[in-house]
Structures are given as structure tokens and as C-alpha cells.
Design a protein around this motif. Structure first.
Motif, PDB file in Angstrom:
ATOM      1  N   ARG A   1      -4.401 -21.840  22.296  1.00  0.00           N
ATOM      2  CA  ARG A   1      -4.822 -23.118  21.730  1.00  0.00           C
ATOM      3  C   ARG A   1      -4.615 -24.252  22.743  1.00  0.00           C
TER       4      ARG A   1
ATOM      5  N   VAL B   1      -1.480 -31.412  12.704  1.00  0.00           N
ATOM      6  CA  VAL B   1      -0.178 -31.131  12.091  1.00  0.00           C
ATOM      7  C   VAL B   1       0.495 -32.466  11.819  1.00  0.00           C
TER       8      VAL B   1
ATOM      9  N   GLY C   1      -7.925 -24.353  13.914  1.00  0.00           N
ATOM     10  CA  GLY C   1      -8.602 -25.016  15.023  1.00  0.00           C
ATOM     11  C   GLY C   1      -8.166 -24.515  16.385  1.00  0.00           C
ATOM     12  N   ASP C   2      -9.076 -24.617  17.352  1.00  0.00           N
ATOM     13  CA  ASP C   2      -8.698 -24.269  18.711  1.00  0.00           C
ATOM     14  C   ASP C   2      -8.051 -25.455  19.424  1.00  0.00           C
TER      15      ASP C   2
ATOM     16  N   PRO D   1      -2.987 -21.858  13.141  1.00  0.00           N
ATOM     17  CA  PRO D   1      -3.938 -22.922  12.843  1.00  0.00           C
ATOM     18  C   PRO D   1      -5.375 -22.423  12.952  1.00  0.00           C
TER      19      PRO D   1
ATOM     20  N   SER E   1      -7.141 -28.783  14.201  1.00  0.00           N
ATOM     21  CA  SER E   1      -6.025 -28.682  13.262  1.00  0.00           C
ATOM     22  C   SER E   1      -5.057 -29.812  13.555  1.00  0.00           C
TER      23      SER E   1
ATOM     24  N   VAL F   1      -5.176 -28.187  18.543  1.00  0.00           N
ATOM     25  CA  VAL F   1      -4.103 -28.469  17.580  1.00  0.00           C
ATOM     26  C   VAL F   1      -3.449 -29.785  17.974  1.00  0.00           C
TER      27      VAL F   1
ATOM     28  N   LEU G   1       0.282 -20.282  18.517  1.00  0.00           N
ATOM     29  CA  LEU G   1      -0.392 -21.304  19.316  1.00  0.00           C
ATOM     30  C   LEU G   1      -0.967 -20.748  20.607  1.00  0.00           C
TER      31      LEU G   1
ATOM     32  N   TYR H   1       5.898 -22.310  15.404  1.00  0.00           N
ATOM     33  CA  TYR H   1       4.609 -21.630  15.474  1.00  0.00           C
ATOM     34  C   TYR H   1       4.596 -20.530  16.512  1.00  0.00           C
TER      35      TYR H   1
ATOM     36  N   ILE I   1      -3.036 -27.769  22.797  1.00  0.00           N
ATOM     37  CA  ILE I   1      -2.080 -28.543  22.006  1.00  0.00           C
ATOM     38  C   ILE I   1      -2.127 -29.987  22.487  1.00  0.00           C
TER      39      ILE I   1
ATOM     40  N   GLU J   1      -8.773 -29.465   9.865  1.00  0.00           N
ATOM     41  CA  GLU J   1      -7.745 -28.868   9.011  1.00  0.00           C
ATOM     42  C   GLU J   1      -6.494 -29.732   9.098  1.00  0.00           C
TER      43      GLU J   1
END
Length: 210
Positions: free
Chosen positions: A84, A7, A58-59, A56, A5, A61, A81, A77, A86, A28
Motif C-alpha cells: 500500500r 483511517v 484502498g491501495d 484496507p 482508505s 491508505v 499494509l 495493521y 501510506i 473507505e
């Protein structure tokens, strides 16, 4: 293959999305302006559009936004999150390009980690690569190097595998405290751009001598 994902809807988001797709990942795009997110996704076959503020898909981000905006995204978020990875690609550079806007004993990545929920792992990567260089990929047979810093070994390994799957070369430089060093490398690049190289058609990397 990973679920990614991204952003952001700028040049880095576009470059990362294109390379991630080429590496076989599910991608994404998430943007505050959904119209811009849809426009970007429309230029990249197979990209989906997420909803800002929602969990999100996706794992992994990737925060492909300016530092202040990236930090705000993590605040907004919150628990979405949790669990995840990041990836912080930001550079918290001061307006005069002479320093960073974070405390002297910290980094943008560490500040973002302080905002992230328990169970999320922040990894610094991609902040030393210009967007158009990333989009173009390796040049003249030289691999494009991506430096990776983070405190969780498994998260770093996942990000490194993602980087390698994009046809790039990952280098683990240590824990998240090393993110400040990477952000200073970005300052070096800006200094080169302004005072000697005079353009951004370059990258910094590792040359192994043996």
C-alpha cells in the motif's frame, strides 16, 4: 480514480473523504469506533465503512489521526499494509507547540515508515493544510497547495495525481527526509495562528513570479 482508505473519523478525515469523492475516487472510512465511522460515512454519499485492523480496501491508505494514533495503526495493521501507499498527514508537535516529539534527525513520517511492512511506501502530504481550509478548497482564484515528500517516485506520483484530481496543486519537495521540514512548516503555521494571524483561515503556498 483510486481506492482510498482513510483511517480516522475527525475533521481531516471528513474533509479528505469529501474531496476524494468529488475527485471520483472510491472512499473507505475506517475507525476504531465503528459507530463514529458509520456516522461519518452516513454524511457522505457513496463512502463505505471498513473494519479496524482488517486489510484496507484502498491501495492508498491515509492516516488521518493524531501522530501517536497513526503510528499505532501502522503497528497494528502490520502486513495488511504491504504493497500500500501510506499517506502520513500527521504533525508530531510537542505540547508546548515549540518543537517536535520525534528525534532531531527524524520526522513523524520517517518513524511511521520504520514501522511499516516491507513493500509499503510512506508519503508525507496534507500536513500543512487546516481541515476547514481543505474542505473549502481554493479561495479567490488561488490554488490550494499540498506539499508531497517520499522516497518512492511512483508512490509520490500516485499521491500527486490524487491531489491534483481533488482540484488541489501538488508540489514534490523531495525524499521522505524532507518530511521533517514539512512538520516544521506546521509549527510555523501554529506560530502564526498564536502570535500574528490569530486564526486558522489561511494557507501557505507557492506564488510563481514568472
Amino acid at each position: 480514480m483510486s481506492g482510498i482508505s482513510i483511517v480516522g473519523v475527525g475533521n481531516m478525515a471528513r474533509a479528505l473523504a469529501a474531496r476524494a469523492l468529488a475527485g471520483g475516487n472510491a472512499v473507505e472510512i475506517i475507525g476504531r469506533d465503528r459507530v463514529k465511522a458509520e456516522e461519518l460515512a452516513g454524511t457522505l454519499d457513496g463512502v463505505t465503512v471498513g473494519t479496524a485492523g482488517a486489510a484496507p480496501a484502498g491501495d492508498i491508505v491515509i492516516l488521518a489521526a493524531p501522530y501517536a494514533g497513526a503510528a499505532e495503526v501502522v503497528r497494528e495493521y502490520g502486513d495488511a499494509l504491504r504493497g500500500r501507499i501510506i499517506v502520513d498527514i500527521t504533525n508530531p508537535v510537542a505540547p508546548d507547540l515549540q518543537g517536535l516529539v520525534v528525534p532531531d534527525d527524524s520526522s513523524g513520517a520517517q518513524e511511521i515508515a520504520g514501522l511499516a511492512p516491507e513493500g509499503a511506501h510512506v508519503v508525507k502530504a496534507f500536513n500543512t493544510v487546516f481541515s476547514h481550509v481543505l474542505a473549502a478548497g481554493p479561495a479567490e482564484g488561488r490554488p490550494l497547495d499540498v506539499f508531497v515528500a517520499g522516497d518512492d517516485a511512483q508512490a509520490k506520483a500516485r499521491v500527486s495525481a490524487f491531489v491534483a484530481g481533488m482540484g488541489l496543486r501538488p508540489w514534490d519537495i523531495g525524499g521522505l527526509a524532507m518530511a521533517r521540514a514539512l512538520e516544521n512548516v506546521a509549527l510555523v503555521e501554529l506560530g502564526l495562528m498564536n502570535h500574528s494571524v490569530k486564526h486558522t483561515d489561511f494557507s501557505l503556498g507557492i506564488t510563481l513570479l514568472h
